[in-house]
Design a protein around this motif. Sequence first.
Motif, mmCIF file in Angstrom:
data_model
loop_
_atom_site.group_PDB
_atom_site.id
_atom_site.type_symbol
_atom_site.label_atom_id
_atom_site.label_comp_id
_atom_site.label_asym_id
_atom_site.label_seq_id
_atom_site.Cartn_x
_atom_site.Cartn_y
_atom_site.Cartn_z
ATOM 1 N N PRO A 164 -17.820 0.495 18.852
ATOM 2 C CA PRO A 164 -18.825 0.085 17.870
ATOM 3 C C PRO A 164 -19.400 -1.296 18.198
ATOM 4 N N ILE A 165 -20.641 -1.511 17.803
ATOM 5 C CA ILE A 165 -21.255 -2.834 17.925
ATOM 6 C C ILE A 165 -20.627 -3.728 16.871
ATOM 7 N N ARG A 166 -20.212 -4.902 17.279
ATOM 8 C CA ARG A 166 -19.609 -5.857 16.347
ATOM 9 C C ARG A 166 -20.520 -7.069 16.210
ATOM 10 N N ILE A 167 -20.732 -7.485 14.974
ATOM 11 C CA ILE A 167 -21.530 -8.669 14.691
ATOM 12 C C ILE A 167 -20.615 -9.747 14.132
ATOM 13 N N TRP A 168 -20.741 -10.944 14.715
ATOM 14 C CA TRP A 168 -19.800 -12.031 14.452
ATOM 15 C C TRP A 168 -20.515 -13.233 13.855
ATOM 16 N N ASP A 169 -19.775 -13.963 13.018
ATOM 17 C CA ASP A 169 -20.208 -15.274 12.569
ATOM 18 C C ASP A 169 -19.812 -16.267 13.663
ATOM 19 N N VAL A 170 -20.806 -16.891 14.294
ATOM 20 C CA VAL A 170 -20.521 -17.746 15.446
ATOM 21 C C VAL A 170 -19.738 -18.990 15.045
ATOM 22 N N GLU A 171 -19.968 -19.498 13.849
ATOM 23 C CA GLU A 171 -19.280 -20.721 13.424
ATOM 24 C C GLU A 171 -17.794 -20.487 13.183
ATOM 25 N N THR A 172 -17.450 -19.355 12.571
ATOM 26 C CA THR A 172 -16.059 -19.105 12.205
ATOM 27 C C THR A 172 -15.347 -18.138 13.139
ATOM 28 N N GLY A 173 -16.116 -17.355 13.911
ATOM 29 C CA GLY A 173 -15.513 -16.332 14.756
ATOM 30 C C GLY A 173 -15.121 -15.092 13.992
ATOM 31 N N GLU A 174 -15.511 -14.991 12.723
ATOM 32 C CA GLU A 174 -15.147 -13.840 11.904
ATOM 33 C C GLU A 174 -16.088 -12.666 12.159
ATOM 34 N N LEU A 175 -15.525 -11.458 12.106
ATOM 35 C CA LEU A 175 -16.311 -10.233 12.202
ATOM 36 C C LEU A 175 -16.999 -9.994 10.869
ATOM 37 N N THR A 176 -18.331 -9.907 10.873
ATOM 38 C CA THR A 176 -19.074 -9.763 9.623
ATOM 39 C C THR A 176 -19.639 -8.370 9.405
ATOM 40 N N ALA A 177 -19.840 -7.609 10.477
ATOM 41 C CA ALA A 177 -20.386 -6.258 10.330
ATOM 42 C C ALA A 177 -20.067 -5.441 11.571
ATOM 43 N N SER A 178 -19.988 -4.132 11.387
ATOM 44 C CA SER A 178 -19.813 -3.195 12.488
ATOM 45 C C SER A 178 -20.878 -2.120 12.337
ATOM 46 N N CYS A 179 -21.613 -1.867 13.430
ATOM 47 C CA CYS A 179 -22.839 -1.066 13.315
ATOM 48 C C CYS A 179 -22.729 0.349 13.850
ATOM 49 N N GLY A 180 -21.623 0.766 14.369
ATOM 50 C CA GLY A 180 -21.563 2.081 14.983
ATOM 51 C C GLY A 180 -21.611 1.968 16.493
ATOM 52 N N GLU A 181 -21.454 3.097 17.164
ATOM 53 C CA GLU A 181 -21.352 3.090 18.617
ATOM 54 C C GLU A 181 -22.714 3.014 19.285
ATOM 55 N N THR A 182 -22.694 2.654 20.581
ATOM 56 C CA THR A 182 -23.880 2.745 21.419
ATOM 57 C C THR A 182 -23.618 3.761 22.513
ATOM 58 N N SER A 183 -24.684 4.192 23.187
ATOM 59 C CA SER A 183 -24.538 5.193 24.240
ATOM 60 C C SER A 183 -24.001 4.574 25.528
ATOM 61 N N ARG A 184 -24.157 3.269 25.649
ATOM 62 C CA ARG A 184 -23.642 2.555 26.806
ATOM 63 C C ARG A 184 -23.577 1.087 26.431
ATOM 64 N N GLY A 185 -23.291 0.201 27.369
ATOM 65 C CA GLY A 185 -23.045 -1.187 27.039
ATOM 66 C C GLY A 185 -24.266 -2.046 26.828
ATOM 67 N N GLY A 186 -25.368 -1.542 26.372
ATOM 68 C CA GLY A 186 -26.497 -2.411 26.061
ATOM 69 C C GLY A 186 -27.801 -1.804 26.498
ATOM 70 N N PRO A 187 -28.944 -2.526 26.406
ATOM 71 C CA PRO A 187 -29.004 -3.891 25.897
ATOM 72 C C PRO A 187 -28.986 -3.972 24.380
ATOM 73 N N LEU A 188 -28.464 -5.077 23.858
ATOM 74 C CA LEU A 188 -28.554 -5.400 22.447
ATOM 75 C C LEU A 188 -29.652 -6.437 22.277
ATOM 76 N N ARG A 189 -30.437 -6.329 21.203
ATOM 77 C CA ARG A 189 -31.537 -7.262 20.995
ATOM 78 C C ARG A 189 -31.686 -7.605 19.509
ATOM 79 N N PHE A 190 -31.381 -8.870 19.166
ATOM 80 C CA PHE A 190 -31.631 -9.356 17.817
ATOM 81 C C PHE A 190 -33.129 -9.567 17.610
ATOM 82 N N SER A 191 -33.588 -9.320 16.383
ATOM 83 C CA SER A 191 -34.942 -9.724 16.011
ATOM 84 C C SER A 191 -35.006 -11.249 15.984
ATOM 85 N N PRO A 192 -36.199 -11.847 16.080
ATOM 86 C CA PRO A 192 -36.296 -13.312 16.091
ATOM 87 C C PRO A 192 -35.654 -13.987 14.881
ATOM 88 N N ASP A 193 -35.654 -13.334 13.713
ATOM 89 C CA ASP A 193 -35.028 -13.949 12.540
ATOM 90 C C ASP A 193 -33.544 -13.626 12.424
#
Length: 337
Positions: A164-193
């Motif tokens: 699963p894709i894991r989303i982390w809080d960079v300041e604390t290192g805590e896992l904040t959300a899990s988004c489900g699997e991907t078909s392969r290792g990327g690419p991942l792309r955040f929106s500008p905001d």
Amino acid sequence: GEILRATRGHDGMYSNQVLYSPCGRRVISAGDDHTVRVWDPASGALLASLEGHEDEVKLVSLTADGSRALTTSPDGSIRLWNVTTGSPRRLAPPQPAPRAGGMLSSDGRTFAHRAKGRGRIELWRVRDESLLVGLPVDEEKAPRWSFDGSRDQRRAATTMGRDPIRIWDVETGELTASCGETSRGGPLRFSPDGMRLLAPSADTEHAFQLWDASTGEAIALLQGHTQDVDIVVWSADGSRVLTASDDGTARIWDGATGTALAILRGHTEAVTCAACSADGRWVITGGEEGVALVWDAAAGRRLATLRAHKGEVTCVAFDADGRRAMTAEEDGQTHIW
């Protein structure tokens, strides 16, 4: 569609990436000849050759003021260069594990290093070369991994293989959300905001899933390509997404809803690279057949056909005001239009 300048590139070897400096007075290219080269776009003159990597230079990014370039290579090293003097600095970790691999965030502000043997992915801030956080990973997982960081450096997304894709809080290192699997290792792309995330779909071939980065909930499926999609670009304001595929098309999508807005048809072979202008008005795509095409992003209409390359177009970019475009081909030659 007129050629303004041409450079000799990387001595007949592949150019992996080209970009303009923020001020528009330099062009930076990374190549398979193990170098990064700095060019004067006005004259085409070579200003500096940055040498030190022991393998191909796959990625290059510039700091906000354009004074330093960050590069990664399969040799396992991450280097920060003074663009003016050409002096390099090898960044942390001080003795990177061979071929452990490094990645830049899509905005070039954060780099990630998979620190093999330490069971973590380390995130570093480019601006001051400081360690942000170490994120735990399973060393037994497949070596293919992917990463992106939000522009405000508050969130990071990682995935290992089909995990699963894991989303982390960079300041604390805590896992904040899990988004489900991907078909392969990327690419991942955040929106500008930093509020949305794009990733390859695990369930639908040649499609990308749009996720809510706060909750991990699926928003929409970007589906329509018929072959592999390796290029995903957000417009600067996050209102549009550009994808490009081996099926010979590029597509423009609504960045909030995932609705298909335009299909850009014109290449006779795979689309190998694509970019949006800073104001979002123009799109440029490069093809395996050696042609680059410029498009009106709103209308999906072709504006210009750029023919000069004899081989595959490997990189495309716009300058800051969108008046000039840059293309590079597989023999390393670069053209400014």
